[in-house]
Scaffold this active site. Structure first.
Site, PDB file in Angstrom:
ATOM      1  N   GLN A   1      -1.807  -1.377  -6.377  1.00 56.48           N
ATOM      2  CA  GLN A   1      -2.161  -0.732  -5.106  1.00 56.48           C
ATOM      3  C   GLN A   1      -2.672   0.687  -5.350  1.00 56.48           C
ATOM      4  O   GLN A   1      -2.042   1.473  -6.054  1.00 56.48           O
ATOM      5  CB  GLN A   1      -0.925  -0.714  -4.184  1.00 56.48           C
ATOM      6  CG  GLN A   1      -1.183  -0.141  -2.814  1.00 56.48           C
ATOM      7  CD  GLN A   1      -2.122  -1.011  -1.971  1.00 56.48           C
ATOM      8  OE1 GLN A   1      -2.042  -2.236  -1.967  1.00 56.48           O
ATOM      9  NE2 GLN A   1      -3.037  -0.379  -1.253  1.00 56.48           N
TER      10      GLN A   1
ATOM     11  N   ASP B   1      -8.398  -8.140  -7.174  1.00 60.15           N
ATOM     12  CA  ASP B   1      -9.023  -7.116  -6.332  1.00 60.15           C
ATOM     13  C   ASP B   1     -10.513  -6.981  -6.654  1.00 60.15           C
ATOM     14  O   ASP B   1     -11.256  -6.348  -5.901  1.00 60.15           O
ATOM     15  CB  ASP B   1      -8.340  -5.750  -6.554  1.00 60.15           C
ATOM     16  CG  ASP B   1      -7.436  -5.359  -5.384  1.00 60.15           C
ATOM     17  OD1 ASP B   1      -7.601  -5.943  -4.289  1.00 60.15           O
ATOM     18  OD2 ASP B   1      -6.592  -4.485  -5.571  1.00 60.15           O
TER      19      ASP B   1
ATOM     20  N   LYS C   1       0.891  -7.999   2.026  1.00 65.55           N
ATOM     21  CA  LYS C   1       0.305  -8.860   0.988  1.00 65.55           C
ATOM     22  C   LYS C   1       1.362  -9.791   0.420  1.00 65.55           C
ATOM     23  O   LYS C   1       1.112 -10.987   0.225  1.00 65.55           O
ATOM     24  CB  LYS C   1      -0.302  -7.994  -0.119  1.00 65.55           C
ATOM     25  CG  LYS C   1      -1.586  -7.295   0.314  1.00 65.55           C
ATOM     26  CD  LYS C   1      -2.032  -6.214  -0.664  1.00 65.55           C
ATOM     27  CE  LYS C   1      -3.222  -5.443  -0.086  1.00 65.55           C
ATOM     28  NZ  LYS C   1      -3.647  -4.308  -0.900  1.00 65.55           N
TER      29      LYS C   1
END
Ligand code: NAP
Length: 294
Positions: free
Chosen positions: A98, A121, A54
């Site tokens: 994460q 997200d 990412k």
């Protein structure tokens, strides 16, 4: 029949190139350089690999990447304090924590602390609610990628019979909402669904997001259907090695389906590309600019 293989890797590369172009345009026209903060707690090897990919993709697209690594034993208070600092930092347009987080940290609480406008997200309850009510929202990246992949096969999903296997908050549920937004007729199946093979066989569009290696067999698939395999499962391979497989038995399914995503090289790369798209969208929204052209 042998299914067309949907090349998620190539599609993701094209989308990332589009994002990079849009980032250049924004820098030139508005002086805006989107920034993505990625927070990793602990040293889970798969999470480290995801986070690394990412961060590299963010920099390659011309955006700023802010890397925050915290020890496994970080307190929830300290993690929330970091999220609040990132919320307040004008250089940070997107925040990604994460998952999974270590035991003892309430992931729901952490996700709900991220400012909804920076929630790239798309896991914040406000974004989930906006998506469910048809309002503009930052939607989760994996489902966004699934829709883009399905649309490489079908220009419109209107009226199509879609079956989503899996009802998680990060894949199944938001995917169902996005499909409704595309005017598909949507069934969400899960571990308590009766006669899953028969339900799956109804699908013009079959999405598998289960986490069970090669569960979906050839005879679960309607001939000619489009199959999008979200699953990423590591299984033993020859010589003591391991390999990645999806939730769909690719060998069987590709003989029946009209189009299918491989694992790896299908949904996975699109997830990262869609994260970049969300970051540019969040940056434009926070600067009061029109949505980007990606
Ligand atoms: P999850 O939270 O574990 O959810 C799995 C879902 O599958 C649940 O809704 C569960 O039903 C359902 N399920 C489990 N066993 C089943 C069965 N035998 N029959 C029917 N349904 C069953 O998983 P997730 O986070 O959504 O992830 C799913 C898969 O996608 C995993 O392999 C994950 O690694 C992968 N993934 C890939 C990406 C990517 O970028 N490609 C991103 C995210 C996830 P219940 O709700 O009834 O328990």
């Amino acid at each position: 029949m042998s299914a067309r293989i949907i090349d998620g890797k190539a599609m993701a590369a094209a989308l990332r190139a589009d994002v990079a172009q849009e980032v250049q345009r924004l820098a030139k026209e508005s002086g805006l350089v989107p920034g993505l903060a990625v927070v990793l707690v602990g040293s889970h090897p798969a999470s480290q690999a995801y986070v690394g990919s990412k961060e590299r993709a963010t920099v390659e697209a011309g955006m700023r990447s802010f890397d925050h690594r915290l020890p496994e034993n970080v307190s929830e208070t300290d993690l929330l304090a970091l999220v609040n600092r990132l919320n307040a930092d004008p250089a940070v347009n997107g925040i990604l924590v994460q998952l999974p987080l270590p035991k003892g940290i309430d992931a729901d609480k952490v996700l709900a602390t991220i400012a909804p406008g920076k929630d790239v997200d798309g896991f914040h309850p406000i974004n989930a609610g906006r998506l469910a009510t048809g309002l503009p929202a930052l939607a989760p990246c994996t489902p966004l990628g699934c829709i883009k992949l399905a649309k490489t096969v079908h220009a419109s999903l209107t009226g199509m019979e879609a079956v989503v296997i899996g009802r998680s908050n990060i894949v199944g549920k938001p995917l169902a909402q996005l499909l409704l937004g595309e005017n598909a007729t949507v069934t969400v199946a899960h571990s308590r669904t009766r006669d899953l093979p028969a339900v799956s066989r109804r699908a013009d569009l079959l999405f598998a997001a289960v986490g069970r290696p090669e569960m979906v067999k050839g005879d679960w698939i309607k001939p000619g259907a489009t199959v999008i395999d979200v699953g990423i499962n590591r299984v033993p391979a020859d010589g003591g090695k391991t390999r990645l497989v999806g939730d769909v038995d690719f060998g069987e399914a590709s003989a029946i389906a009209g189009a299918i995503t491989p694992v790896p090289g299908g949904v996975g790369p699109m997830t990262i590309a869609c994260l970049l798209v969300n970051t540019v969208r969040a940056a434009c929204a926070s600067a009061g600019l029109p949505p980007p052209k990606v």
